[in-house]
Design a protein around this motif. Structure first.
Motif, PDB file in Angstrom:
ATOM      1  N   GLU A  29      89.696   0.745  69.711  1.00  0.00           N
ATOM      2  CA  GLU A  29      90.145   0.192  70.977  1.00  0.00           C
ATOM      3  C   GLU A  29      90.209  -1.330  70.866  1.00  0.00           C
ATOM      4  OE1 GLU A  29      88.744   0.268  75.670  1.00  0.00           O
ATOM      5  OE2 GLU A  29      88.122   1.857  74.298  1.00  0.00           O
ATOM      6  N   SER A  30      91.265  -1.915  71.399  1.00  0.00           N
ATOM      7  CA  SER A  30      91.431  -3.369  71.321  1.00  0.00           C
ATOM      8  C   SER A  30      90.369  -4.068  72.169  1.00  0.00           C
ATOM      9  CB  SER A  30      92.833  -3.777  71.756  1.00  0.00           C
ATOM     10  OG  SER A  30      93.135  -3.293  73.042  1.00  0.00           O
ATOM     11  N   ILE A  31      90.154  -5.343  71.858  1.00  0.00           N
ATOM     12  CA  ILE A  31      89.088  -6.102  72.503  1.00  0.00           C
ATOM     13  C   ILE A  31      89.636  -7.427  73.040  1.00  0.00           C
ATOM     14  CG2 ILE A  31      87.284  -5.103  71.050  1.00  0.00           C
ATOM     15  CD1 ILE A  31      87.334  -7.683  69.378  1.00  0.00           C
ATOM     16  N   GLY A  32      88.832  -8.086  73.851  1.00  0.00           N
ATOM     17  CA  GLY A  32      89.191  -9.418  74.327  1.00  0.00           C
ATOM     18  C   GLY A  32      89.159  -9.520  75.833  1.00  0.00           C
ATOM     19  N   THR A  85      86.128  -7.441  63.088  1.00  0.00           N
ATOM     20  CA  THR A  85      86.482  -6.896  64.404  1.00  0.00           C
ATOM     21  C   THR A  85      87.473  -7.773  65.151  1.00  0.00           C
ATOM     22  OG1 THR A  85      84.567  -8.001  65.408  1.00  0.00           O
ATOM     23  CG2 THR A  85      84.266  -5.725  64.672  1.00  0.00           C
ATOM     24  N   ASN A  88      91.016  -6.780  65.995  1.00  0.00           N
ATOM     25  CA  ASN A  88      91.259  -5.818  67.075  1.00  0.00           C
ATOM     26  C   ASN A  88      91.581  -6.495  68.409  1.00  0.00           C
ATOM     27  OD1 ASN A  88      90.592  -3.837  65.204  1.00  0.00           O
ATOM     28  ND2 ASN A  88      88.454  -3.767  65.836  1.00  0.00           N
ATOM     29  N   THR A  89      91.717  -7.827  68.397  1.00  0.00           N
ATOM     30  CA  THR A  89      92.073  -8.546  69.622  1.00  0.00           C
ATOM     31  C   THR A  89      93.376  -7.980  70.193  1.00  0.00           C
ATOM     32  OG1 THR A  89      90.984 -10.541  68.805  1.00  0.00           O
ATOM     33  CG2 THR A  89      92.555 -10.810  70.608  1.00  0.00           C
ATOM     34  N   ARG A  90      93.440  -7.852  71.496  1.00  0.00           N
ATOM     35  CA  ARG A  90      94.560  -7.168  72.155  1.00  0.00           C
ATOM     36  C   ARG A  90      95.890  -7.932  72.019  1.00  0.00           C
ATOM     37  NH1 ARG A  90      91.795  -6.410  75.973  1.00  0.00           N
ATOM     38  NH2 ARG A  90      92.329  -8.276  77.152  1.00  0.00           N
ATOM     39  N   ALA A 111      94.730  -2.116  66.301  1.00  0.00           N
ATOM     40  CA  ALA A 111      93.961  -1.494  67.378  1.00  0.00           C
ATOM     41  C   ALA A 111      94.944  -0.992  68.423  1.00  0.00           C
ATOM     42  CB  ALA A 111      92.982  -2.495  67.985  1.00  0.00           C
ATOM     43  N   GLN A 114      97.698  -2.928  71.532  1.00  0.00           N
ATOM     44  CA  GLN A 114      97.722  -4.262  70.927  1.00  0.00           C
ATOM     45  C   GLN A 114      99.164  -4.708  70.732  1.00  0.00           C
ATOM     46  OE1 GLN A 114      96.760  -4.753  66.647  1.00  0.00           O
ATOM     47  NE2 GLN A 114      95.194  -6.234  67.287  1.00  0.00           N
ATOM     48  N   GLU A 149      95.760  -3.420  80.499  1.00  0.00           N
ATOM     49  CA  GLU A 149      94.309  -3.438  80.309  1.00  0.00           C
ATOM     50  C   GLU A 149      93.585  -3.673  81.632  1.00  0.00           C
ATOM     51  OE1 GLU A 149      90.520  -3.361  78.633  1.00  0.00           O
ATOM     52  OE2 GLU A 149      92.450  -2.648  77.863  1.00  0.00           O
ATOM     53  N   ARG A 153      90.960  -0.994  83.550  1.00  0.00           N
ATOM     54  CA  ARG A 153      89.585  -1.325  83.923  1.00  0.00           C
ATOM     55  C   ARG A 153      89.291  -0.970  85.377  1.00  0.00           C
ATOM     56  NH1 ARG A 153      88.323  -7.081  80.719  1.00  0.00           N
ATOM     57  NH2 ARG A 153      88.996  -6.325  78.658  1.00  0.00           N
TER      58      ARG A 153
END
Length: 331
Positions: A29-32, A85, A88-90, A111, A114, A149, A153
């Motif tokens: 899963e993408s992060i940020g 990691t 994996n930034t979105r 990811a 993304q 995103e 949420r």
């Protein structure tokens, strides 16, 4: 032999298909943070004209805010640091000198979800030319994945009130922290408290022929907003004054074509103020055509948060407003 060959081919295709599915399945899963952007480029480029060009496009001021705030919060890193990691930034912008001269967008590279904007060129001039040509498209892709995103949420906990459906035959996916604060015959106001103020959503309808001329569209929109503000959105009590929300007088709002809920719409961005009292903030309005019911649905988000950055507040409101659906579209 033909039968054996056909069977072998089917097995091969199945294996390849399964392998592709497995690769997709195991993408992390993408992060940020919302509206954060990883800019991957060597320091020499970042500190020179190419970096200036990146900032010109991707840190440009957001339209319609009370003061300047950038489109994205940029986190720059050299290419050699882009590992682990962090890949994996979105939203990622990758800029480099290369024998290839190209500009394109890749989806779900490391990811999911993304977007990776890739800009390359043999010279700095080529890179900057590609940035100028492709930045708008890349920004649109980044914004889309950030909206997605944000919606993901808040979809985890939604407001269950159905006042919008009863009043207007529409629905919005609104986080449960928002509550209905005012309900009139043709007006609904939903809001939430934030640390230094409020975030607000209003909805109402106007006749289908409300706007008759493109030449007077901006003035007509301002007139519509101001009349609604005077009727339903009072300001603080001030002796001897009638205070209410209106469109900021000094600057005309920005108006763009849009599509919301599968229907043509106008997107309006600007600043609201209180008539007779020193209060102001940004607003975002969608005026949505509903030809089936000979009307236009107006949904708006606005924020009151003095001395506070408002980009992410307004982005949340935009993500909510873009969930608009008309109940008579349901099969």
């Amino acid at each position: 032999m033909k039968i054996k060959f056909t069977l072998l081919l089917l097995v091969f295709v199945t294996l390849v298909s399964c392998d592709d599915k497995e690769k997709k399945k195991y993408l992390p899963e993408s992060i940020g943070a919302i509206n954060s952007l990883a800019v991957v480029m060597d320091n020499q480029l970042w500190e020179g004209e190419v970096g200036d060009k990146v900032r010109e496009h991707f840190a440009a001021p957001v339209l319609g805010l009370s003061w300047e705030e950038p489109l994205f919060t940029i986190n720059h890193m050299p290419t050699k640091v882009f590992s682990g990691t962090i890949i994996n930034t979105r939203s990622v912008l990758y800029v480099s000198k290369d024998t290839l001269n190209l500009a394109h967008i890749k989806s779900d590279l490391y990811a999911r979800p993304q977007k990776v904007g890739v800009i390359k060129g043999a010279t700095e001039e080529e890179i900057m030319k590609n940035l100028d040509a492709k930045s708008d498209e890349i920004i649109h892709a980044f914004k889309s994945v950030e909206i997605q995103e944000a919606q993901k949420r808040f979809l985890k906990s939604l407001n269950k009130e159905n006042v919008l459906e009863k009043k207007f035959g529409i629905s919005l996916s609104i986080p449960s922290i928002y509550k209905v604060g005012k309900e009139e015959d043709n007006f609904v106001w939903i809001d939430r408290q934030i640390q230094k103020g409020t975030m607000n959503i209003i909805a109402y309808s106007v006749p289908g022929n409300q706007f008759k001329s493109d030449s007077s569209l901006v003035k007509d929109i301002v007139r519509m907003r101001d009349s609604i503000g005077k009727l339903y959105i009072p300001g603080p009590d001030v002796p001897g004054k009638t205070t209410y929300m209106m469109t900021e007088k000094a600057f005309a709002p920005y108006v763009f074509p849009a599509e919301i809920g599968g229907r043509k719409a106008a997107e309006v961005k600007g600043i609201w103020e209180i008539n007779g009292y020193p209060m102001a903030g940004p607003f975002l309005t969608y005026i949505v055509n509903d030809k089936k019911n000979d009307r236009k649905i107006v949904i708006e988000g606005f924020t009151f948060a003095p001395a506070t950055e408002k980009r992410d507040f307004m982005f949340e409101l935009e993500a909510i407003l873009r969930t608009l659906r008309f109940t008579d579209d349901k099969s």
